[in-house]
Design a protein around this motif. Structure first.
Motif, PDB file in Angstrom:
ATOM      1  N   VAL A 120       8.250  -9.815  -5.540  1.00 48.54           N
ATOM      2  CA  VAL A 120       7.679  -9.950  -4.200  1.00 48.54           C
ATOM      3  C   VAL A 120       7.170  -8.607  -3.656  1.00 48.54           C
ATOM      4  N   ASN A 121       6.033  -8.682  -2.983  1.00 52.31           N
ATOM      5  CA  ASN A 121       5.436  -7.524  -2.313  1.00 52.31           C
ATOM      6  C   ASN A 121       6.394  -6.956  -1.254  1.00 52.31           C
ATOM      7  N   THR A 122       6.554  -5.638  -1.244  1.00 48.89           N
ATOM      8  CA  THR A 122       7.363  -5.014  -0.180  1.00 48.89           C
ATOM      9  C   THR A 122       6.554  -3.963   0.587  1.00 48.89           C
ATOM     10  N   ALA A 123       5.217  -3.968   0.379  1.00 42.61           N
ATOM     11  CA  ALA A 123       4.404  -2.997   1.119  1.00 42.61           C
ATOM     12  C   ALA A 123       4.205  -3.425   2.579  1.00 42.61           C
ATOM     13  N   ASP A 124       4.599  -4.684   2.912  1.00 47.44           N
ATOM     14  CA  ASP A 124       4.588  -5.152   4.315  1.00 47.44           C
ATOM     15  C   ASP A 124       5.866  -4.730   5.039  1.00 47.44           C
ATOM     16  N   ASP A 125       6.838  -4.221   4.301  1.00 47.04           N
ATOM     17  CA  ASP A 125       8.127  -3.822   4.908  1.00 47.04           C
ATOM     18  C   ASP A 125       7.897  -2.770   5.981  1.00 47.04           C
ATOM     19  N   PHE A 126       8.762  -2.748   6.965  1.00 43.67           N
ATOM     20  CA  PHE A 126       8.694  -1.664   7.947  1.00 43.67           C
ATOM     21  C   PHE A 126      10.036  -1.514   8.655  1.00 43.67           C
ATOM     22  N   GLU A 127      10.153  -0.406   9.374  1.00 40.49           N
ATOM     23  CA  GLU A 127      11.361  -0.157  10.146  1.00 40.49           C
ATOM     24  C   GLU A 127      11.054  -0.508  11.595  1.00 40.49           C
ATOM     25  N   HIS A 128      11.880  -1.362  12.169  1.00 45.71           N
ATOM     26  CA  HIS A 128      11.630  -1.819  13.536  1.00 45.71           C
ATOM     27  C   HIS A 128      12.962  -1.900  14.267  1.00 45.71           C
ATOM     28  N   PRO A 175       9.498  -8.633   5.294  1.00 41.52           N
ATOM     29  CA  PRO A 175       9.008  -9.969   5.665  1.00 41.52           C
ATOM     30  C   PRO A 175       8.738 -10.899   4.474  1.00 41.52           C
ATOM     31  N   ASP A 176       8.100 -10.379   3.413  1.00 39.59           N
ATOM     32  CA  ASP A 176       7.735 -11.284   2.315  1.00 39.59           C
ATOM     33  C   ASP A 176       8.969 -11.724   1.526  1.00 39.59           C
ATOM     34  N   ILE A 177       9.893 -10.803   1.309  1.00 45.24           N
ATOM     35  CA  ILE A 177      11.137 -11.190   0.622  1.00 45.24           C
ATOM     36  C   ILE A 177      11.843 -12.275   1.446  1.00 45.24           C
ATOM     37  N   ASP A 178      11.898 -12.068   2.765  1.00 41.18           N
ATOM     38  CA  ASP A 178      12.615 -13.032   3.604  1.00 41.18           C
ATOM     39  C   ASP A 178      11.935 -14.401   3.583  1.00 41.18           C
ATOM     40  N   THR A 179      10.601 -14.405   3.624  1.00 38.98           N
ATOM     41  CA  THR A 179       9.882 -15.689   3.596  1.00 38.98           C
ATOM     42  C   THR A 179      10.170 -16.437   2.288  1.00 38.98           C
ATOM     43  N   VAL A 180      10.138 -15.718   1.160  1.00 39.44           N
ATOM     44  CA  VAL A 180      10.387 -16.377  -0.133  1.00 39.44           C
ATOM     45  C   VAL A 180      11.857 -16.851  -0.196  1.00 39.44           C
ATOM     46  N   MET A 181      12.743 -15.990   0.253  1.00 36.01           N
ATOM     47  CA  MET A 181      14.181 -16.290   0.198  1.00 36.01           C
ATOM     48  C   MET A 181      14.525 -17.504   1.077  1.00 36.01           C
ATOM     49  N   THR A 203      18.926  -7.718  -2.026  1.00 36.42           N
ATOM     50  CA  THR A 203      18.226  -9.008  -2.075  1.00 36.42           C
ATOM     51  C   THR A 203      19.064 -10.008  -2.873  1.00 36.42           C
ATOM     52  N   GLY A 204      19.684  -9.526  -3.939  1.00 41.13           N
ATOM     53  CA  GLY A 204      20.565 -10.380  -4.740  1.00 41.13           C
ATOM     54  C   GLY A 204      21.733 -10.905  -3.900  1.00 41.13           C
ATOM     55  N   LEU A 205      22.313 -10.039  -3.085  1.00 42.02           N
ATOM     56  CA  LEU A 205      23.456 -10.451  -2.243  1.00 42.02           C
ATOM     57  C   LEU A 205      23.014 -11.451  -1.169  1.00 42.02           C
ATOM     58  N   LEU A 206      21.826 -11.186  -0.575  1.00 38.83           N
ATOM     59  CA  LEU A 206      21.307 -12.106   0.445  1.00 38.83           C
ATOM     60  C   LEU A 206      21.051 -13.483  -0.177  1.00 38.83           C
ATOM     61  N   CYS A 207      20.454 -13.473  -1.365  1.00 44.04           N
ATOM     62  CA  CYS A 207      20.164 -14.741  -2.056  1.00 44.04           C
ATOM     63  C   CYS A 207      21.465 -15.487  -2.366  1.00 44.04           C
ATOM     64  N   GLN A 208      22.447 -14.745  -2.823  1.00 43.85           N
ATOM     65  CA  GLN A 208      23.749 -15.349  -3.137  1.00 43.85           C
ATOM     66  C   GLN A 208      24.326 -16.017  -1.882  1.00 43.85           C
ATOM     67  N   GLY A 209      24.263 -15.312  -0.770  1.00 40.80           N
ATOM     68  CA  GLY A 209      24.786 -15.847   0.488  1.00 40.80           C
ATOM     69  C   GLY A 209      24.045 -17.103   0.929  1.00 40.80           C
ATOM     70  N   LEU A 210      22.753 -17.166   0.621  1.00 41.09           N
ATOM     71  CA  LEU A 210      21.933 -18.311   1.057  1.00 41.09           C
ATOM     72  C   LEU A 210      21.891 -19.417   0.000  1.00 41.09           C
ATOM     73  N   GLY A 211      22.582 -19.191  -1.118  1.00 38.55           N
ATOM     74  CA  GLY A 211      22.636 -20.212  -2.164  1.00 38.55           C
ATOM     75  C   GLY A 211      21.373 -20.273  -3.011  1.00 38.55           C
ATOM     76  N   VAL A 212      20.607 -19.174  -3.041  1.00 39.55           N
ATOM     77  CA  VAL A 212      19.392 -19.132  -3.875  1.00 39.55           C
ATOM     78  C   VAL A 212      19.770 -18.532  -5.228  1.00 39.55           C
ATOM     79  N   GLU A 213      19.639 -19.333  -6.282  1.00 35.21           N
ATOM     80  CA  GLU A 213      20.062 -18.849  -7.613  1.00 35.21           C
ATOM     81  C   GLU A 213      18.943 -18.146  -8.368  1.00 35.21           C
ATOM     82  N   ILE A 228      15.050 -13.220  -7.083  1.00 38.55           N
ATOM     83  CA  ILE A 228      13.949 -12.714  -6.258  1.00 38.55           C
ATOM     84  C   ILE A 228      14.057 -11.188  -6.279  1.00 38.55           C
ATOM     85  N   LEU A 229      12.996 -10.541  -6.736  1.00 39.15           N
ATOM     86  CA  LEU A 229      13.036  -9.085  -6.873  1.00 39.15           C
ATOM     87  C   LEU A 229      12.013  -8.417  -5.957  1.00 39.15           C
ATOM     88  N   PRO A 230      12.388  -7.332  -5.263  1.00 35.74           N
ATOM     89  CA  PRO A 230      11.367  -6.537  -4.584  1.00 35.74           C
ATOM     90  C   PRO A 230      10.498  -5.864  -5.638  1.00 35.74           C
TER      91      PRO A 230
END
Ligand code: FO1
Length: 325
Positions: free
Chosen positions: A34-42, A49-55, A117-127, A130-132
């Motif tokens: 997944v693209n992470t060039a949209d990432d930002f600090e806010h 954003p893109d990792i979260d949308t896919v996840m 991302t692996g830990l977030l996926c695990q928590g959300l039950g996504v097997e 998903i890689l940045p």
């Protein structure tokens, strides 16, 4: 027969096909880069954003109406922030905030974006993995007639209104591609690579621009298939077509193939663009014309099945070409 598939993906449009692929393949068969060039600090938080949308899409909790964030979200924190005059142009929902808080705190403790991302996926039950695209920082800057602005300022704050003159990926020279994705490109069990119908200029290009990634893609024995993000001269979602017009690129499937020329072996385009069949047939890529508009889950699964079958059909040809090289 499909062993392993690597999908390159941005946010909303790409996530739809990723969901279809996720239905067709088992978790050990599919990796989504997944693209992470949209990432930002806010507000002190690291947003991907893109990792979260896919996840969220794969977890079945994505907000279908917004295209980003979580279904049934509440906005109490944002409302409280507004009272203080805090920045609310980028809307962070209450549940979504937990993702950003967890990611940011883990990054501060030295964990990599890949592991988090692996830990977030695990928590959300996504097997599915998903890689940045990289654990290093890359940030898209948008050149406009009045100067450069950061991607989320262009996309969300300015609602894609400014005219686009160019893109610049800050940090791309030193960022390393995700080593797990590079290893997969060399894996003899890799059956194919699918470029999802994401924005080629701001979602896929940052991945391709990472040092050594495009070369590794060209050298991969598995075929690379791209799905057109342009249908009938428009983009289904997002500013792809507007950007193309502003960059003086025709909003056609042929322009998409030209963009990916030398990288892709196959191209899937929409029935609505049948008039491009002849010019596309001169472009040295295998072609597949089908319905690429993914409104229902069935549409997503059907397009994923079509992409996987097409990938298998052309993989024999690519292995012959490789032997002759
Ligand atoms: N997109 C918007 O248009 N408005 C928002 O307020 C917004 C908030 C947001 C929060 C978390 C998140 O992960 C994504 C969010 N997005 C929002 C989507 C996102 O910024 C864009 O869709 C992508 O960067 C483009 O791929």
């Amino acid at each position: 027969m499909v062993d392993k598939v690597l999908a390159l993906c941005g946010g909303v449009g790409g996530a739809k096909l990723a969901l279809g692929l996720n239905h067709c393949l088992s978790p050990d068969q599919l990796t989504i880069l997944v693209n992470t060039a949209d990432d930002f600090e806010h507000l002190g938080l690291h947003i991907s954003p893109d990792i979260d949308t896919v996840m969220y899409t794969l977890a079945g909790i994505n907000n279908g109406a917004l295209g980003w964030g979580i279904e049934g979200e509440t906005w109490h924190c944002l409302a409280a922030l507004e009272v203080f005059g805090g920045e609310t142009w980028f809307r962070l929902g209450d549940r979504d905030l937990a993702t950003h808080l967890f990611r940011t705190s883990q990054l501060k403790q030295g964990a990599s974006l890949t592991d988090i991302t692996g830990l977030l996926c695990q928590g959300l039950g996504v097997e599915t993995q998903i890689l940045p695209m990289s654990d290093d920082c890359v940030r898209t800057m948008v050149a406009t007639p009045t100067g450069e602005i950061a991607f989320q300022h262009y996309f969300v704050k300015a609602q894609c209104q400014p005219t686009v003159c160019d893109f610049h990926f800050v940090g791309i020279e030193t960022a390393r591609p995700n080593p797990l994705a590079l290893a997969l490109l060399n894996d003899p069990q890799l059956t194919g690579i699918i470029i999802c119908p994401s924005n080629p200029y701001v979602s896929i290009d940052p991945i391709l621009a990472l040092d050594g990634f495009s070369d590794a893609l060209k050298q991969a024995k598995a075929p690379v298939v791209a799905v057109s993000p342009i249908v009938g001269g428009a983009a289904i979602k997002g500013p792809t077509a507007k950007m193309m017009r502003e960059l003086s690129i025709p909003t056609t499937p042929t322009a998409i193939v030209e963009h990916y020329q030398g990288l892709i072996d196959g191209f899937i385009f929409d029935n609505a663009d049948h008039q491009y069949k002849v010019p596309l047939s001169d472009m040295h890529v295998a072609l597949n014309m089908t319905n690429t508009v993914m409104k229902t889950l069935e549409d997503k699964i059907l397009l994923a099945e079509t992409a996987l079958t097409f990938m298998n059909e052309i993989s024999g040809q690519k292995s012959i070409d490789h032997k002759n090289m």
